[in-house]
Write a protein that holds these residues in place. Structure first.
Motif, short mmCIF file in Angstrom:
data_model
loop_
_atom_site.label_atom_id
_atom_site.label_comp_id
_atom_site.label_asym_id
_atom_site.label_seq_id
_atom_site.Cartn_x
_atom_site.Cartn_y
_atom_site.Cartn_z
N GLU A 1 0.84 -1.21 0.00
CA GLU A 1 0.00 0.00 0.00
C GLU A 1 0.87 1.26 0.00
OE1 GLU A 1 -3.23 -0.15 -0.41
OE2 GLU A 1 -3.43 -2.29 -0.10
N ASP A 2 1.90 1.28 -0.81
CA ASP A 2 2.84 2.40 -0.97
C ASP A 2 3.66 2.70 0.27
OD1 ASP A 2 2.23 2.79 -3.67
OD2 ASP A 2 0.46 3.95 -3.13
N GLU A 3 3.74 1.76 1.22
CA GLU A 3 4.61 1.87 2.39
C GLU A 3 5.68 0.80 2.28
OE1 GLU A 3 2.86 1.55 6.27
OE2 GLU A 3 1.14 2.74 5.67
N TRP A 4 6.91 1.14 2.61
CA TRP A 4 8.00 0.17 2.60
C TRP A 4 8.01 -0.61 3.90
CZ3 TRP A 4 10.49 -0.78 -1.75
CH2 TRP A 4 10.48 0.19 -2.75
N THR A 5 8.18 -1.90 3.81
CA THR A 5 8.33 -2.74 5.00
C THR A 5 9.80 -2.81 5.35
OG1 THR A 5 8.61 -4.78 3.73
CG2 THR A 5 6.35 -4.16 4.34
N GLY A 6 10.09 -3.38 6.51
CA GLY A 6 11.48 -3.61 6.88
C GLY A 6 12.07 -4.71 6.01
N ARG A 7 13.38 -4.68 5.85
CA ARG A 7 14.05 -5.72 5.07
C ARG A 7 14.10 -7.02 5.87
NH1 ARG A 7 17.71 -1.26 4.13
NH2 ARG A 7 17.39 -0.53 2.02
#
Length: 173
Positions: free
Chosen positions: A125-131
């Motif tokens: 949803e256009d948010e980056w998650t943690g790697r």
């Protein structure tokens, strides 16, 4: 201390309830549309990244070029990523109780495939998650039985299996 996931493990994301991802099917494999000339002399392999939605609402998932990094060997050298043959997840709505899978083709020196690290960073949803990081191994058919057993014995997956077996044996005694 941060421990990587073993290839095949599911990793859940706290920031998106019900969302989980895994890297799996790390295996020797030729690409479907032929080898890239830049991979001359390298050994091809494939892997899959599956995203599953166990939440109550649909989530827009992006897993594209630059969001997956593959490293091989003890020095963590970058693998050749064959973007032409790979299949990504580009803006797909994953509904509850559904999965979506990306298939990636990469290549590296055969001697370095005893250790493969895969780092994934989803966009939800256009948010980056943690790697997240997964670690695994590919042992080619050309290796001797002793070399294959040595590579498996030293792999993180084998270490985890031994640990879990030891824990289970302690609990049953």
């Amino acid at each position: 201390m941060y421990e990587p996931n073993v290839v095949g493990d599911w990793q859940e994301y706290d920031e998106h309830a019900g969302l989980r991802v895994r890297v799996h099917r790390l295996e020797l494999s030729e690409p479907p549309r032929g080898r890239d000339d830049a991979a001359d002399g390298l050994t091809y392999f494939s892997l899959r990244v599956t995203v599953e939605n166990r939440g109550s609402r649909h989530l827009g998932i992006h897993l594209e070029d630059g969001q997956i990094d593959v490293r091989v060997g003890p020095d963590g050298e970058s693998a050749f990523l064959d973007w032409r043959n790979s299949q990504f997840i580009e803006g797909f709505d994953v509904y509850p109780l559904r999965r979506v899978t990306a298939v990636l083709y990469a290549a590296g020196p055969e001697a370095s495939l005893g250790l493969v690290d895969v780092q994934v960073q989803l966009r939800v949803e256009d948010e980056w998650t943690g790697r997240r990081l997964w670690s695994g191994s590919i042992v080619g058919p050309a290796g001797t039985a002793e070399a294959q057993q040595g590579a498996v014995r030293d792999s993180l997956a084998h270490q985890v299996s031994v640990f879990l077996r030891d824990q289970a044996e302690e609990g049953t005694a």
